[in-house]
Design a protein around this motif. Structure first.
Motif, PDB file in Angstrom:
ATOM      1  N   UNK A  11       0.872  -1.173   0.000  1.00 44.12           N
ATOM      2  CA  UNK A  11       0.000   0.000   0.000  1.00 44.12           C
ATOM      3  C   UNK A  11       0.913   1.228   0.000  1.00 44.12           C
ATOM      4  N   UNK A  12       0.288   2.398  -0.068  1.00 44.30           N
ATOM      5  CA  UNK A  12       1.069   3.638  -0.220  1.00 44.30           C
ATOM      6  C   UNK A  12       2.066   3.806   0.924  1.00 44.30           C
ATOM      7  N   UNK A  13       1.599   3.542   2.133  1.00 45.94           N
ATOM      8  CA  UNK A  13       2.457   3.766   3.292  1.00 45.94           C
ATOM      9  C   UNK A  13       3.677   2.854   3.250  1.00 45.94           C
ATOM     10  N   UNK A  20      12.021   5.309   2.080  1.00 49.20           N
ATOM     11  CA  UNK A  20      12.802   6.004   3.115  1.00 49.20           C
ATOM     12  C   UNK A  20      13.886   5.070   3.649  1.00 49.20           C
ATOM     13  N   UNK A  76       2.246   8.986  17.854  1.00 51.39           N
ATOM     14  CA  UNK A  76       2.620   9.499  16.537  1.00 51.39           C
ATOM     15  C   UNK A  76       3.791   8.731  15.919  1.00 51.39           C
ATOM     16  N   UNK A  77       4.442   7.868  16.706  1.00 52.63           N
ATOM     17  CA  UNK A  77       5.497   7.004  16.150  1.00 52.63           C
ATOM     18  C   UNK A  77       4.921   5.724  15.533  1.00 52.63           C
ATOM     19  N   UNK A  79       3.187   4.938  12.885  1.00 51.04           N
ATOM     20  CA  UNK A  79       3.449   4.597  11.471  1.00 51.04           C
ATOM     21  C   UNK A  79       4.818   3.960  11.258  1.00 51.04           C
ATOM     22  N   UNK A  80       5.771   4.220  12.154  1.00 55.13           N
ATOM     23  CA  UNK A  80       7.093   3.571  12.013  1.00 55.13           C
ATOM     24  C   UNK A  80       7.012   2.100  12.406  1.00 55.13           C
ATOM     25  N   UNK A  82       4.294   0.235  11.923  1.00 51.80           N
ATOM     26  CA  UNK A  82       3.407  -0.446  10.983  1.00 51.80           C
ATOM     27  C   UNK A  82       4.147  -1.392  10.042  1.00 51.80           C
ATOM     28  N   UNK A 294      -3.522  -2.390  12.277  1.00 50.37           N
ATOM     29  CA  UNK A 294      -4.853  -2.147  11.720  1.00 50.37           C
ATOM     30  C   UNK A 294      -5.765  -3.360  11.690  1.00 50.37           C
TER      31      UNK A 294
ATOM     32  N   UNK B   7      -3.770   6.724  13.019  1.00 46.10           N
ATOM     33  CA  UNK B   7      -3.541   6.383  11.617  1.00 46.10           C
ATOM     34  C   UNK B   7      -2.904   4.999  11.532  1.00 46.10           C
ATOM     35  N   UNK B   8      -3.429   4.146  10.674  1.00 49.78           N
ATOM     36  CA  UNK B   8      -2.733   2.890  10.360  1.00 49.78           C
ATOM     37  C   UNK B   8      -2.415   2.893   8.878  1.00 49.78           C
ATOM     38  N   UNK B   9      -1.401   2.151   8.544  1.00 51.57           N
ATOM     39  CA  UNK B   9      -0.785   2.268   7.231  1.00 51.57           C
ATOM     40  C   UNK B   9      -1.688   2.058   6.037  1.00 51.57           C
ATOM     41  N   UNK B  10      -2.732   1.253   6.172  1.00 54.72           N
ATOM     42  CA  UNK B  10      -3.530   1.011   4.971  1.00 54.72           C
ATOM     43  C   UNK B  10      -4.570   2.100   4.714  1.00 54.72           C
ATOM     44  N   UNK B  18      -0.187  14.564  11.994  1.00 52.12           N
ATOM     45  CA  UNK B  18       0.722  13.420  12.039  1.00 52.12           C
ATOM     46  C   UNK B  18       1.686  13.439  10.859  1.00 52.12           C
ATOM     47  N   UNK B  21       4.514  15.765  11.540  1.00 50.60           N
ATOM     48  CA  UNK B  21       5.390  15.139  12.536  1.00 50.60           C
ATOM     49  C   UNK B  21       6.257  14.071  11.874  1.00 50.60           C
ATOM     50  N   UNK B  22       5.620  13.257  11.047  1.00 45.79           N
ATOM     51  CA  UNK B  22       6.352  12.159  10.402  1.00 45.79           C
ATOM     52  C   UNK B  22       7.435  12.689   9.463  1.00 45.79           C
ATOM     53  N   UNK B  30      16.883  10.279   8.181  1.00 42.05           N
ATOM     54  CA  UNK B  30      17.793  10.299   7.040  1.00 42.05           C
ATOM     55  C   UNK B  30      19.114  10.997   7.384  1.00 42.05           C
TER      56      UNK B  30
END
Lengths: 350, 297
Positions: A11-13, A20, A76-77, A79-80, A82, A294, B7-10, B18, B21-22, B30
């Protein structure tokens, strides 16, 4: 929660995550190679590969281990977290390059099998100073391999979440082995204040984050005892955020109490996927959604929406005026229960 | 947790707060690799200015002598009186092994001592710190040819220098003089052990009274190095006492096995391969790999 398994459910994420990750790997290797070639032009290609990949894998391991507690401390971390398995598998691949090159460089083309040579060249296992440090890295690499090879929901489902999670907790054993591998290897061979400082700072960061996250969780994990009628007072209904949950610990189990659509339901806090904290999730499309990856469950019966088959235990909730009570006896996983209806339950007698 | 912070990735898009922040976290992530790579790479110790001409084959001509260790004696120039100045080039095999077997077999084939011949060898040069090592990259096929000499070669210079003691590290000359960087110390230790156990002559890297680097070939008291046993002392500080000799352009230390092991800072428990080294009749045992080296000696 995939019904049918594919190698990666892109998926996009995930694509952004991997881009990255790739950029980070390229930046590290490029800077390492350019700086080494500029400052130490005599370095051999083999040494360059071994050192660049070894140090990069160690940095990635620190990031991997920091993501978990960081996510516990600050949502907020998340997504890392996931797509962390891609980071883990990449780290293994880079560590494997380091390991294979080291074995080829130091042990191949000799009078013994290279793998036998790893364990039999230096036999001073009884001395900390002279300890054959390469064996420590070897065992860590085996652990990373086991983790990378089973880093897919297929294995999670087939091995069972408990066994899978326990096996993946071996990463902390591997981390300890790697720290000793570095300390008894390159740090001992080329003593450096900077290396020791970096390694010490990394260790303190990982240990500190885990202790902090654990301390914060233990503060919120105060066990509540039932009243004379066998119910636990959760609090005022207004204290539960809309489409989210509060949690309570009873009988050693954490329970998540969700408020949604004028109703209150309770389910086990533990996601069936990777033991994620459902109580830190949200109701999305009518489903409790785990914040880690999720995975979803219907709040009234604890079942994942079809075609998925995961189930969590449910609990009875009763409202007395504004007060929310939980019956601490769980129903079997996936058992449909009646959600407590806000307002219409005002006169309900417990 | 704020309403918008979940928020979840899908999900199609992260909430704006967010997302901001990300982006900051990703920028940091990086920068981190670049910073750590700069620190770690810039912190590496200096490497020796030695060379291994990997992939580049060279032909050398000279006399092969197996005493005190396998070496090729080449002409390095002439002195003021027109006398030949020789240089000993240590011979090593491809990989982590010595060349003694190759030349012992050749000697049998030729029916005369090797020093009666001039050999033309092809291999890869390894050099640095004033010493040269030659790898027979193609193993037996590295011996391109030979011609008989009018008279056998005898060492130009053999001087007894008496009993002396040296403090330093046992290294394998192949790695130390160019193949590996670093070719000494703990990280390289297992490789040095493997190289010496494989038949590459052990060398003591030490310093003379002026603080200059000095390299001494090590030979056991009876003139034969017990490769598996001495290899275990490689890659660590050690003191060795023995009878020092100058043989051509190399110093050679004939050490007493027992004294060496007493001087070691840790107990050396001979294992099966060492027993085999002492009892060649038992060579068919399970540690034949190490034992074969003894056979070669």
């Amino acid at each position: 929660m995939g019904h049918q398994y594919s190698a990666v459910l892109w998926n996009r994420q995930k694509k952004i995550y991997d881009l990255v990750l790739l950029a980070g790997v390229i930046v590290y290797l490029l800077v390492f190679i350019v700086v080494s070639q500029f400052l130490r032009p005599e370095i051999t290609e083999e040494t360059l590969i071994i050192r660049a990949t070894g140090s990069l894998a160690l940095l990635m391991l620190h990031i991997i281990l920091a993501i978990g507690p960081l996510s516990r401390l600050n949502n907020r971390f998340l997504p890392l977290l996931y797509n962390r398995r891609h980071l883990g598998v990449s780290m293994f691949v880079i560590a494997a390059v380091h390991g294979v090159f080291s074995i080829l460089q130091f042990h191949s083309l000799g009078n013994a099998n290279p793998l036998v040579s790893v364990f039999s060249s230096n036999l001073q296992y009884n001395s900390l100073q002279e300890f054959p440090f390469q064996t420590l890295g070897f065992f860590a690499l085996i652990i990373f391999f086991m983790m990378a090879a089973t880093s897919h929901d297929f294995w999670l489902a087939n091995l069972g979440p408990k066994f899978w999670k326990t096996m993946h907790m071996l990463v902390y054993v591997a981390y300890g082995l790697i720290i000793m591998h570095v300390m008894l290897g390159i740090v001992q061979s080329e003593p450096s204040v900077l290396l020791v400082t970096l390694l010490g700072a990394g260790f303190l960061l990982i240990a500190g984050l885990h202790l902090l996250a654990g301390f914060r969780e233990s503060k919120s994990d105060v066990e509540k005892s039932p009243n004379q009628r066998g119910y636990i007072l959760i609090g005022q209904v207004s204290e539960i955020p809309e489409n989210a949950a509060v949690t309570v610990v009873t009988n050693g189990e954490k329970v998540a109490i969700f408020k949604y659509d004028g109703k209150v339901s309770a389910v086990s806090n533990v996601c069936k996927h990777q033991n994620g904290p459902l109580g830190e999730g949200k109701i999305i499309d009518g489903c409790i959604t785990c914040p880690w990856h999720g995975y979803q469950y219907l709040p009234h019966d604890g079942c994942s929406p079809p075609p998925f088959t995961e189930k969590v235990a449910t609990y009875d909730i009763i409202l007395e005026g504004e007060k929310v009570y939980l019956n601490p006896k769980p129903y079997p996983e996936g058992t449909e229960g009646k959600p407590a209806i806000i307002k219409s339950t005002l006169n309900q007698d417990i | 947790m704020k309403e918008n912070d979940f928020y979840v990735g899908y999900l199609p898009k992260a909430p704006r707060s967010m997302s901001k922040w990300l982006k900051a976290v990703i920028a940091g992530l990086l920068l981190l690799p670049g910073f750590v790579a700069l620190m770690v790479a810039g912190n590496q110790h200096r490497f020796a200015a030695t060379n291994f001409e990997y992939g580049q084959l060279t032909e050398l001509t000279g006399v092969v002598s197996l005493e005190p260790v396998p070496r090729l004696i080449v002409e390095a120039g002439r002195d003021q009186r027109g006398g030949v100045i020789t240089k000993s080039v240590l011979l090593v095999n491809f990989g982590k092994s010595g060349v003694e077997t190759i030349f012992r077999n050749l000697e049998k084939e030729l029916g005369r001592p090797l020093t009666n011949f001039e050999f033309n060898l092809r291999g890869t040069l390894i050099y640095g710190e004033g010493k040269t090592v030659f790898e027979l990259t193609d193993q037996e096929a590295s011996v391109l040819g030979h011609k008989i000499l009018d008279k056998a070669y005898v060492p130009v210079k053999t001087v007894a220098l008496g009993e002396q003691s040296f403090e330093g590290e046992i290294i394998d000359p192949k790695c130390y003089f160019g193949v590996m960087k670093p070719g000494f110390g703990k990280v390289h230790r297992s490789c040095a052990i493997r190289c010496i156990a494989g038949g590459i002559s052990p060398v003591m890297a030490t310093k003379n009274e002026n603080g200059e680097k000095q390299f001494i070939l090590l030979l056991a008291d009876k003139g034969k190095t017990k490769w598996p046993l001495i290899s275990r002392l490689a890659g660590k500080p050690i003191t060795i006492k023995g009878e020092l000799k100058q043989v051509d352009d190399w110093l050679v230390l004939h050490y007493d096995d027992q004294l060496l092991y007493e001087a070691a800072s840790f107990p050396i428990i001979p294992n099966e391969s060492d027993k085999l080294a002492r009892e060649p009749k038992l060579l068919a045992g399970p540690n034949a790999l190490d034992a074969n080296i003894v056979l070669c000696n």
